[in-house]
Scaffold this motif. Structure first.
Motif, PDB file in Angstrom:
ATOM      1  N   ARG A 122       0.821  -1.215   0.000  1.00 19.47           N
ATOM      2  CA  ARG A 122       0.000   0.000   0.000  1.00 19.47           C
ATOM      3  C   ARG A 122       0.855   1.264   0.000  1.00 19.47           C
ATOM      4  NH1 ARG A 122      -3.050   0.365   4.717  1.00 19.47           N
ATOM      5  NH2 ARG A 122      -2.064  -1.411   5.758  1.00 19.47           N
ATOM      6  N   GLY A 123       2.168   1.071  -0.163  1.00 23.25           N
ATOM      7  CA  GLY A 123       3.054   2.225  -0.223  1.00 23.25           C
ATOM      8  C   GLY A 123       3.330   2.864   1.122  1.00 23.25           C
ATOM      9  N   LEU A 124       3.063   2.149   2.194  1.00 17.88           N
ATOM     10  CA  LEU A 124       3.303   2.683   3.532  1.00 17.88           C
ATOM     11  C   LEU A 124       4.667   2.231   4.048  1.00 17.88           C
ATOM     12  CD1 LEU A 124      -0.206   2.058   5.158  1.00 17.88           C
ATOM     13  CD2 LEU A 124       0.621   4.100   3.952  1.00 17.88           C
ATOM     14  N   ARG A 125       5.257   3.038   4.910  1.00 15.95           N
ATOM     15  CA  ARG A 125       6.576   2.717   5.464  1.00 15.95           C
ATOM     16  C   ARG A 125       6.401   2.053   6.824  1.00 15.95           C
ATOM     17  NH1 ARG A 125       8.890   7.238   4.888  1.00 15.95           N
ATOM     18  NH2 ARG A 125      10.230   6.706   3.110  1.00 15.95           N
ATOM     19  N   SER A 126       7.103   0.946   7.010  1.00 16.96           N
ATOM     20  CA  SER A 126       7.082   0.241   8.298  1.00 16.96           C
ATOM     21  C   SER A 126       8.490   0.173   8.863  1.00 16.96           C
ATOM     22  CB  SER A 126       6.517  -1.174   8.125  1.00 16.96           C
ATOM     23  OG  SER A 126       7.337  -1.907   7.218  1.00 16.96           O
ATOM     24  N   ALA A 127       8.572  -0.060  10.148  1.00 17.97           N
ATOM     25  CA  ALA A 127       9.865  -0.201  10.822  1.00 17.97           C
ATOM     26  C   ALA A 127       9.785  -1.356  11.807  1.00 17.97           C
ATOM     27  CB  ALA A 127      10.239   1.086  11.549  1.00 17.97           C
ATOM     28  N   VAL A 128      10.933  -1.990  12.049  1.00 19.39           N
ATOM     29  CA  VAL A 128      11.018  -3.063  13.032  1.00 19.39           C
ATOM     30  C   VAL A 128      12.131  -2.720  14.004  1.00 19.39           C
ATOM     31  CG1 VAL A 128      11.244  -5.535  13.420  1.00 19.39           C
ATOM     32  CG2 VAL A 128      10.291  -4.700  11.252  1.00 19.39           C
ATOM     33  N   LEU A 129      11.789  -2.666  15.287  1.00 22.53           N
ATOM     34  CA  LEU A 129      12.752  -2.311  16.325  1.00 22.53           C
ATOM     35  C   LEU A 129      13.451  -3.558  16.863  1.00 22.53           C
ATOM     36  CD1 LEU A 129      10.569   0.155  18.462  1.00 22.53           C
ATOM     37  CD2 LEU A 129      11.953   0.669  16.427  1.00 22.53           C
ATOM     38  N   PHE A 130      14.763  -3.461  17.015  1.00 24.05           N
ATOM     39  CA  PHE A 130      15.560  -4.524  17.631  1.00 24.05           C
ATOM     40  C   PHE A 130      16.329  -3.903  18.787  1.00 24.05           C
ATOM     41  CE2 PHE A 130      14.789  -5.913  13.345  1.00 24.05           C
ATOM     42  CZ  PHE A 130      14.561  -7.280  13.457  1.00 24.05           C
ATOM     43  N   GLY A 131      16.249  -4.511  19.951  1.00 24.81           N
ATOM     44  CA  GLY A 131      16.826  -3.912  21.150  1.00 24.81           C
ATOM     45  C   GLY A 131      18.304  -4.194  21.322  1.00 24.81           C
ATOM     46  N   PRO A 132      18.899  -3.611  22.374  1.00 22.33           N
ATOM     47  CA  PRO A 132      20.315  -3.827  22.677  1.00 22.33           C
ATOM     48  C   PRO A 132      20.617  -5.307  22.917  1.00 22.33           C
ATOM     49  CG  PRO A 132      19.411  -2.019  23.971  1.00 22.33           C
ATOM     50  CD  PRO A 132      18.254  -2.696  23.320  1.00 22.33           C
ATOM     51  N   GLU A 133      21.866  -5.676  22.712  1.00 22.71           N
ATOM     52  CA  GLU A 133      22.250  -7.071  22.772  1.00 22.71           C
ATOM     53  C   GLU A 133      21.960  -7.720  24.116  1.00 22.71           C
ATOM     54  OE1 GLU A 133      25.227  -5.088  19.921  1.00 22.71           O
ATOM     55  OE2 GLU A 133      23.895  -4.521  21.564  1.00 22.71           O
ATOM     56  N   ARG A 134      22.166  -7.023  25.193  1.00 20.53           N
ATOM     57  CA  ARG A 134      22.061  -7.659  26.512  1.00 20.53           C
ATOM     58  C   ARG A 134      20.634  -7.716  27.052  1.00 20.53           C
ATOM     59  NH1 ARG A 134      27.340  -5.451  29.961  1.00 20.53           N
ATOM     60  NH2 ARG A 134      28.941  -6.367  28.575  1.00 20.53           N
ATOM     61  N   ALA A 135      19.926  -6.616  26.991  1.00 18.49           N
ATOM     62  CA  ALA A 135      18.646  -6.536  27.699  1.00 18.49           C
ATOM     63  C   ALA A 135      17.434  -6.447  26.789  1.00 18.49           C
ATOM     64  CB  ALA A 135      18.662  -5.326  28.643  1.00 18.49           C
ATOM     65  N   GLY A 136      17.627  -6.180  25.505  1.00 23.38           N
ATOM     66  CA  GLY A 136      16.488  -6.025  24.627  1.00 23.38           C
ATOM     67  C   GLY A 136      15.808  -4.679  24.806  1.00 23.38           C
ATOM     68  N   LEU A 137      14.659  -4.553  24.201  1.00 22.16           N
ATOM     69  CA  LEU A 137      13.934  -3.283  24.246  1.00 22.16           C
ATOM     70  C   LEU A 137      13.334  -3.026  25.624  1.00 22.16           C
ATOM     71  CD1 LEU A 137      12.038  -3.626  20.849  1.00 22.16           C
ATOM     72  CD2 LEU A 137      13.975  -2.090  21.314  1.00 22.16           C
ATOM     73  N   GLU A 138      13.285  -1.759  25.990  1.00 25.70           N
ATOM     74  CA  GLU A 138      12.651  -1.366  27.242  1.00 25.70           C
ATOM     75  C   GLU A 138      11.191  -1.014  26.977  1.00 25.70           C
ATOM     76  OE1 GLU A 138      14.958   1.834  28.779  1.00 25.70           O
ATOM     77  OE2 GLU A 138      16.740   0.578  29.166  1.00 25.70           O
TER      78      GLU A 138
END
Length: 276
Positions: A122-138
């Motif tokens: 649909r021409g929309l922009r998406s993003a995928v978050l990846f957290g820090p190596e040790r603890a991951g996303l907060e």
């Protein structure tokens, strides 16, 4: 994206259409950023954004680990916050080992890739978050996302490094639109034999076995012939393999005649049948 070059740098070009943005949140090691770029290139992902890298950016040590995917590192964008990194995106996914008391859609990597493909269509922009190596996303990072992504791995050992996590999603993104058949038989310069060709060989084989006395036990003969037929029928035997087998039977027949057993089954006369 195309193949590599002599200087070791991959000749990567930005894919047509919208593709997911990979956002590394507070990555700690240059090597991990480089191997992430390598994983992205394998899966046809191009846009890399880095939020508050511990050692700053750019980092020379990232490039050897990228295995030629230098252009992804060259074009990487750096942001101070997750909010800034995803401000121009329409949908944001966040990888998370376990939801933390929140109500939010959860996808496997495969389902997330399907969603990402639909969003891109649909021409929309998406993003995928990846957290820090040790603890991951907060929790504050995941608050920027509208969908969580979890990988259904061994619950006794769900430990991935950063590049592995990106590679799984990149693989699912790529294969969601990949047209390669999941199963194929490589025949090279020959072809799969027809049932008629296979039947001709089986008749000849049974005839030769009758001539040698191998099938003289009349009680067992039907089952033995049936087993031979099932053995050859259940696989896709190639024309060249049949020629080889005809050659084997021909030589066995000649050997029998040299040993004084002249009973011969129906002769095989196709040109080249003796060749392997």
């Amino acid at each position: 994206m195309t193949g590599g070059r002599k200087d070791g740098r991959a000749r990567l070009t930005r894919p047509e259409g919208a593709t997911p943005v990979v956002v590394l949140v507070r990555p700690q090691m240059a090597r991990n950023i480089g191997t992430t770029a390598r994983a992205m290139a394998n899966g046809g992902l191009y846009d890399l954004r880095i939020v508050a890298p511990r050692d700053g950016w750019p980092q020379a040590d990232a490039y050897p680990a990228a295995s030629g995917a230098d252009v992804i590192l060259d074009d990487a964008q750096v942001f101070d916050t997750v909010e800034a990194a995803v401000a121009d995106c329409h949908r944001v996914f966040a990888t998370c080992p376990r939801p933390r008391h929140i109500v939010i859609p959860v996808r496997t990597a495969r389902a997330a890739a399907e969603d990402l493909r639909e969003i891109a269509s649909r021409g929309l922009r998406s993003a995928v978050l990846f957290g820090p190596e040790r603890a991951g996303l907060e929790n504050e990072d995941m608050a920027c996302a509208d969908t969580l992504v979890r990988y259904p791995l061994n619950p006794e050992h769900m430990s991935l490094n950063l590049a592995q996590a990106v590679m799984i999603l990149a693989y699912e993104w790529w294969t969601a639109a990949e047209v390669t058949p999941p199963r194929a038989l490589m025949t090279n310069e020959t072809r799969v034999a027809t049932k008629g060709e296979l039947e001709m060989f089986l008749n000849r084989l049974v005839g030769e076995l009758d001539a040698t006395g191998f099938l003289d036990n009349l009680e067992k003969r039907p089952g033995m012939v049936r087993n031979l037929r099932h053995w050859f029928q259940r696989g896709e035997v190639t024309e060249q393999e049949l020629r080889t087998l005809h050659g084997v039977v021909t030589e066995l027949s000649r050997g029998r005649m040299r040993r004084g057993r002249p009973d011969v089954a129906a002769p095989w006369t196709e040109p080249g049948a003796d060749g392997i």
